[in-house]
Design a protein around this motif. Structure first.
Motif, PDB file in Angstrom:
ATOM      1  N   ALA A 215      39.341  53.811  53.385  1.00  0.00           N
ATOM      2  CA  ALA A 215      39.601  52.469  52.866  1.00  0.00           C
ATOM      3  C   ALA A 215      38.699  52.133  51.689  1.00  0.00           C
ATOM      4  CB  ALA A 215      39.421  51.435  53.983  1.00  0.00           C
ATOM      5  N   GLU A 216      37.487  52.664  51.687  1.00  0.00           N
ATOM      6  CA  GLU A 216      36.541  52.335  50.614  1.00  0.00           C
ATOM      7  C   GLU A 216      36.685  53.227  49.396  1.00  0.00           C
ATOM      8  OE1 GLU A 216      34.773  55.410  53.311  1.00  0.00           O
ATOM      9  OE2 GLU A 216      35.810  53.472  53.548  1.00  0.00           O
ATOM     10  N   LEU A 217      37.533  54.262  49.461  1.00  0.00           N
ATOM     11  CA  LEU A 217      37.638  55.218  48.361  1.00  0.00           C
ATOM     12  C   LEU A 217      38.079  54.582  47.046  1.00  0.00           C
ATOM     13  CD1 LEU A 217      37.566  58.159  47.357  1.00  0.00           C
ATOM     14  CD2 LEU A 217      39.948  58.358  48.072  1.00  0.00           C
ATOM     15  N   PRO A 218      39.130  53.736  46.998  1.00  0.00           N
ATOM     16  CA  PRO A 218      39.541  53.178  45.698  1.00  0.00           C
ATOM     17  C   PRO A 218      38.417  52.422  44.989  1.00  0.00           C
ATOM     18  CG  PRO A 218      41.243  52.803  47.333  1.00  0.00           C
ATOM     19  CD  PRO A 218      40.054  53.332  48.074  1.00  0.00           C
ATOM     20  N   ASP A 219      37.611  51.667  45.745  1.00  0.00           N
ATOM     21  CA  ASP A 219      36.512  50.932  45.114  1.00  0.00           C
ATOM     22  C   ASP A 219      35.407  51.875  44.656  1.00  0.00           C
ATOM     23  OD1 ASP A 219      37.817  48.529  45.590  1.00  0.00           O
ATOM     24  OD2 ASP A 219      36.940  48.323  47.588  1.00  0.00           O
ATOM     25  N   GLN A 220      35.202  52.959  45.382  1.00  0.00           N
ATOM     26  CA  GLN A 220      34.160  53.904  45.000  1.00  0.00           C
ATOM     27  C   GLN A 220      34.547  54.726  43.776  1.00  0.00           C
ATOM     28  OE1 GLN A 220      33.541  56.246  48.500  1.00  0.00           O
ATOM     29  NE2 GLN A 220      32.324  54.680  49.562  1.00  0.00           N
ATOM     30  N   ILE A 221      35.827  55.028  43.656  1.00  0.00           N
ATOM     31  CA  ILE A 221      36.262  55.928  42.587  1.00  0.00           C
ATOM     32  C   ILE A 221      36.512  55.198  41.276  1.00  0.00           C
ATOM     33  CG2 ILE A 221      38.788  55.895  42.744  1.00  0.00           C
ATOM     34  CD1 ILE A 221      38.660  58.945  42.935  1.00  0.00           C
ATOM     35  N   SER A 222      36.694  53.888  41.342  1.00  0.00           N
ATOM     36  CA  SER A 222      36.969  53.116  40.128  1.00  0.00           C
ATOM     37  C   SER A 222      35.700  52.961  39.309  1.00  0.00           C
ATOM     38  CB  SER A 222      37.524  51.731  40.511  1.00  0.00           C
ATOM     39  OG  SER A 222      37.750  50.964  39.356  1.00  0.00           O
ATOM     40  N   ARG A 223      35.740  53.409  38.069  1.00  0.00           N
ATOM     41  CA  ARG A 223      34.584  53.313  37.176  1.00  0.00           C
ATOM     42  C   ARG A 223      35.072  53.394  35.742  1.00  0.00           C
ATOM     43  NH1 ARG A 223      30.870  57.818  39.190  1.00  0.00           N
ATOM     44  NH2 ARG A 223      31.586  56.984  41.183  1.00  0.00           N
ATOM     45  N   GLU A 224      34.133  53.532  34.830  1.00  0.00           N
ATOM     46  CA  GLU A 224      34.495  53.491  33.415  1.00  0.00           C
ATOM     47  C   GLU A 224      35.437  54.618  33.020  1.00  0.00           C
ATOM     48  OE1 GLU A 224      32.301  53.601  29.027  1.00  0.00           O
ATOM     49  OE2 GLU A 224      31.121  53.563  30.859  1.00  0.00           O
ATOM     50  N   ASP A 225      35.255  55.799  33.606  1.00  0.00           N
ATOM     51  CA  ASP A 225      36.076  56.945  33.218  1.00  0.00           C
ATOM     52  C   ASP A 225      37.232  57.207  34.185  1.00  0.00           C
ATOM     53  OD1 ASP A 225      34.509  57.702  35.303  1.00  0.00           O
ATOM     54  OD2 ASP A 225      33.348  59.193  34.198  1.00  0.00           O
ATOM     55  N   THR A 226      37.384  56.391  35.214  1.00  0.00           N
ATOM     56  CA  THR A 226      38.477  56.551  36.176  1.00  0.00           C
ATOM     57  C   THR A 226      39.039  55.177  36.509  1.00  0.00           C
ATOM     58  OG1 THR A 226      37.371  58.476  37.137  1.00  0.00           O
ATOM     59  CG2 THR A 226      39.179  57.497  38.396  1.00  0.00           C
ATOM     60  N   ALA A 227      40.339  55.012  36.345  1.00  0.00           N
ATOM     61  CA  ALA A 227      40.998  53.732  36.616  1.00  0.00           C
ATOM     62  C   ALA A 227      41.848  53.850  37.876  1.00  0.00           C
ATOM     63  CB  ALA A 227      41.883  53.325  35.439  1.00  0.00           C
ATOM     64  N   VAL A 228      41.856  52.778  38.658  1.00  0.00           N
ATOM     65  CA  VAL A 228      42.681  52.704  39.862  1.00  0.00           C
ATOM     66  C   VAL A 228      43.764  51.652  39.627  1.00  0.00           C
ATOM     67  CG1 VAL A 228      42.739  52.222  42.328  1.00  0.00           C
ATOM     68  CG2 VAL A 228      40.768  53.404  41.339  1.00  0.00           C
ATOM     69  N   HIS A 229      45.013  52.060  39.749  1.00  0.00           N
ATOM     70  CA  HIS A 229      46.150  51.165  39.527  1.00  0.00           C
ATOM     71  C   HIS A 229      46.882  50.968  40.854  1.00  0.00           C
ATOM     72  CE1 HIS A 229      46.045  51.114  35.063  1.00  0.00           C
ATOM     73  NE2 HIS A 229      45.514  52.318  35.210  1.00  0.00           N
ATOM     74  N   TRP A 230      46.834  49.744  41.366  1.00  0.00           N
ATOM     75  CA  TRP A 230      47.557  49.396  42.590  1.00  0.00           C
ATOM     76  C   TRP A 230      48.960  48.913  42.240  1.00  0.00           C
ATOM     77  CZ3 TRP A 230      45.508  49.533  47.622  1.00  0.00           C
ATOM     78  CH2 TRP A 230      44.136  49.825  47.707  1.00  0.00           C
ATOM     79  N   TRP A 231      49.905  49.259  43.110  1.00  0.00           N
ATOM     80  CA  TRP A 231      51.260  48.712  42.987  1.00  0.00           C
ATOM     81  C   TRP A 231      51.236  47.337  43.647  1.00  0.00           C
ATOM     82  CZ3 TRP A 231      55.285  50.775  40.291  1.00  0.00           C
ATOM     83  CH2 TRP A 231      56.529  50.159  40.463  1.00  0.00           C
ATOM     84  N   TRP A 232      50.637  46.385  42.971  1.00  0.00           N
ATOM     85  CA  TRP A 232      50.397  45.056  43.529  1.00  0.00           C
ATOM     86  C   TRP A 232      50.739  44.028  42.457  1.00  0.00           C
ATOM     87  CZ3 TRP A 232      49.533  42.464  47.871  1.00  0.00           C
ATOM     88  CH2 TRP A 232      48.924  41.224  47.835  1.00  0.00           C
ATOM     89  N   GLY A 233      51.674  43.168  42.754  1.00  0.00           N
ATOM     90  CA  GLY A 233      52.089  42.185  41.768  1.00  0.00           C
ATOM     91  C   GLY A 233      52.830  42.792  40.595  1.00  0.00           C
ATOM     92  N   VAL A 234      53.394  43.979  40.777  1.00  0.00           N
ATOM     93  CA  VAL A 234      54.098  44.652  39.684  1.00  0.00           C
ATOM     94  C   VAL A 234      55.407  43.929  39.366  1.00  0.00           C
ATOM     95  CG1 VAL A 234      55.202  46.802  38.974  1.00  0.00           C
ATOM     96  CG2 VAL A 234      53.037  46.869  40.227  1.00  0.00           C
ATOM     97  N   LEU A 235      56.143  43.585  40.394  1.00  0.00           N
ATOM     98  CA  LEU A 235      57.441  42.937  40.209  1.00  0.00           C
ATOM     99  C   LEU A 235      57.261  41.434  40.067  1.00  0.00           C
ATOM    100  CD1 LEU A 235      59.419  44.905  42.927  1.00  0.00           C
ATOM    101  CD2 LEU A 235      59.295  45.390  40.477  1.00  0.00           C
ATOM    102  N   GLY A 236      58.005  40.851  39.151  1.00  0.00           N
ATOM    103  CA  GLY A 236      57.943  39.419  38.919  1.00  0.00           C
ATOM    104  C   GLY A 236      59.308  38.773  39.035  1.00  0.00           C
ATOM    105  N   ARG A 237      59.357  37.505  38.669  1.00  0.00           N
ATOM    106  CA  ARG A 237      60.600  36.748  38.778  1.00  0.00           C
ATOM    107  C   ARG A 237      61.710  37.370  37.922  1.00  0.00           C
ATOM    108  NH1 ARG A 237      61.760  31.775  40.629  1.00  0.00           N
ATOM    109  NH2 ARG A 237      59.537  31.421  41.024  1.00  0.00           N
ATOM    110  N   LEU A 238      61.358  37.850  36.746  1.00  0.00           N
ATOM    111  CA  LEU A 238      62.374  38.438  35.871  1.00  0.00           C
ATOM    112  C   LEU A 238      62.954  39.708  36.477  1.00  0.00           C
ATOM    113  CD1 LEU A 238      63.891  38.331  33.222  1.00  0.00           C
ATOM    114  CD2 LEU A 238      61.973  39.508  32.126  1.00  0.00           C
ATOM    115  N   ASP A 239      62.139  40.492  37.170  1.00  0.00           N
ATOM    116  CA  ASP A 239      62.644  41.711  37.814  1.00  0.00           C
ATOM    117  C   ASP A 239      63.652  41.369  38.912  1.00  0.00           C
ATOM    118  OD1 ASP A 239      60.770  43.726  36.501  1.00  0.00           O
ATOM    119  OD2 ASP A 239      59.350  42.331  37.372  1.00  0.00           O
TER     120      ASP A 239
END
Length: 485
Positions: free
Chosen positions: A221-245
């Motif tokens: 569970a803690e891996l995404p927060d640990q791995i996110s840094r300046e040279d590594t980005a974490v992209h969650w599929w969260w809030g991707v879809l909106g009203r227009l979709d």
């Protein structure tokens, strides 16, 4: 939250924005870990494969690792447990050699016989290679297809980070972690590659990068927060879809119905807005409801219950998780179980729960139906009010200034006098529909029967919407008829 099959997910605006953000990070020399819920890849991974295909199409230069094959893992025999041979049966096993000279048993009449030889019982073999080693072997095999052979993690990292113009300099290594036996194998390789790139001091344009697409299942569970840094980005599929979709999916799914063009178009706008508001980011639900519902407000709840009837209550925590803290970038720990099952998501700035898990679905439907009607009809009612101002001016028995002052709207003490350079119509522009109707009832405005009927319909609809009450089918159709005149 799962993507509807009637629309290509890569064509949806929200998905394209998400893809562009991942591409921008990769182009800046950052590795990316993309986390999607299990509901996006199970039972079929077609939607996520199309999204990944769009990413690879834009990347151009990439190395896509093939998924692990079950029969590629080397196996060795497991130690077998001995079993006694049947009595009186001959066995082909080698005889046990006895090196005892028997002196210790010289005084005994007899000495024990050797134990009966054991028969080796067949048992299944067990894997001895780890998932990380298998992933590394596949990566090394892909690399040696474009250069000298490499063996071991050190050789792979050295090959990827060598500071010369190799054929794979700056290439993106893509791993579909949800197809791996162990998702942590991909994230472990991601960490090691990031450390090797940092040690090599490569510029962003020359850095090898990894694109790991995974689900939270099997990851700490803690891996995404640990791995996110300046040279590594974490992209969650969260809030991707909106009203227009959602609106795009609903408009494609709605069946065509005959009728006068303007009248039908406005009614259809209200119907589609209601489906969008009720279903939110759950596009498969929006597709089915848009196909089934006849557009009558009174039948919306029953149709929605029929659509979500197949949903099982296997996650009772989804409803209680709604009280958790919502992050605009990712679900927090209290929301991730429900999000991973496709029951929660951020949509249009709000935390949305699947209708099948709403504690009071009837109240929720009433509220969202009102919101949808308010969103579509309120601007049109304001336009109709402004147009009716001219009718009030012509039919008024009082001077416009006095009529406006007598039926003014707004807080007590607010200035009601018209501007010095304003005309008679300008003095009445702030007059609300309710004030106009009151002036008609008090005979300060003399309207024809047709004008009075129109004003009553407009005022009744505006009054109900102002009190958070949705219009029923009869009132809605009467209002649409008046608005389309």
């Amino acid at each position: 939250m799962s993507l509807a099959s009637t629309v290509d997910p890569t064509a949806l605006p929200g998905v394209r924005v998400w893809v562009r953000r991942v591409l921008e990070d990769l182009q800046r020399g950052r590795s990316c870990l993309c986390l999607l819920p299990d509901s996006q890849v199970r039972p079929t991974d077609a939607p996520v494969e199309r999204i990944l295909g769009e990413l690879l199409h834009e990347l151009g230069d990439f190395l896509l690792l093939p998924p692990a094959e079950p029969d590629r893992v080397a196996r060795v025999p497991r130690p077998r447990a001995p079993q006694a041979a049947p009595a009186g049966r001959w066995t082909p096993s080698e005889p046990l050699l006895d090196y005892d000279d028997g002196l210790s048993d010289f005084e005994h009449h007899t000495r024990p016989l050797p134990a009966t030889p054991a028969i080796m019982a067949p048992v299944p073999s067990v894997p001895v290679r780890t998932a990380t080693a298998d992933l590394l072997e596949r990566l090394a095999k892909e690399l040696q297809n474009h250069g000298p052979a490499v063996e071991g993690l050190d050789d792979v990292l050295a090959r990827l980070t060598e500071d010369r113009p190799p054929s794979h300099g700056g290439q993106v290594i893509v791993v579909r972690a949800w197809r791996e036996a162990s998702p942590t194998a991909a994230t472990d390789l991601l960490r090691r590659l990031t450390a090797a790139v940092k040690e090599a001091g490569l510029t962003p344009a020359r850095r090898p990068r990894m694109l790991v697409v995974a689900t939270p299942s099997g990851l700490p569970a803690e891996l995404p927060d640990q791995i996110s840094r300046e040279d590594t980005a974490v992209h969650w599929w969260w809030g991707v879809l909106g009203r227009l979709d959602t609106a795009t999916v609903v408009s494609v799914a709605r069946p065509h119905s005959p009728g006068p063009a303007a009248h039908h178009q406005l009614l259809e706008s209200v119907v589609q807005a209601a489906v969008v508001e009720v279903c939110g980011p759950f596009l498969d639900l929006a597709t089915e409801l848009a196909t089934r519902w006849d557009g009558v407000p009174a039948t919306l709840l029953d149709e929605l219950r029929h659509v979500v009837g197949a949903v099982t209550a296997e996650s009772a925590s989804a409803g209680s998780a709604r009280r958790g803290r919502r992050s605009p970038l990712q679900p927090d720990n209290t929301l991730r179980p429900g999000w991973n099952q496709g029951l929660l998501d951020a949509w249009d700035g709000q935390l949305r729960c699947h209708p099948g898990y709403e504690p009071d679905l009837e109240h929720t439907v009433r509220t969202r139906l009102w919101l949808a009607q308010n969103r579509v009809l309120l601007p049109l009612l304001d336009d109709a009010r402004e147009e009716f101002t001219e009718v009030i001016r012509r039919r008024s028995r009082l001077p416009p200034g006095r009529l406006a002052e007598r039926y003014r709207s707004g807080p007590v003490g607010a200035a009601s006098a018209p501007p010095a350079d304003g005309g008679p119509t300008d003095a009445l522009m702030g007059m609300e529909l309710g004030a106009m109707w009151g002036a008609h009832l008090n005979s300060h405005v003399r309207l024809t029967r047709e004008e009075a009927d129109r004003l009553r319909v407009l005022w009744d609809a505006r009054n109900r919407l102002a009190h958070r009450a949705a219009l029923d089918d009869h009132r809605l159709k009467r209002l649409v008829t008046e608005l389309c005149r």
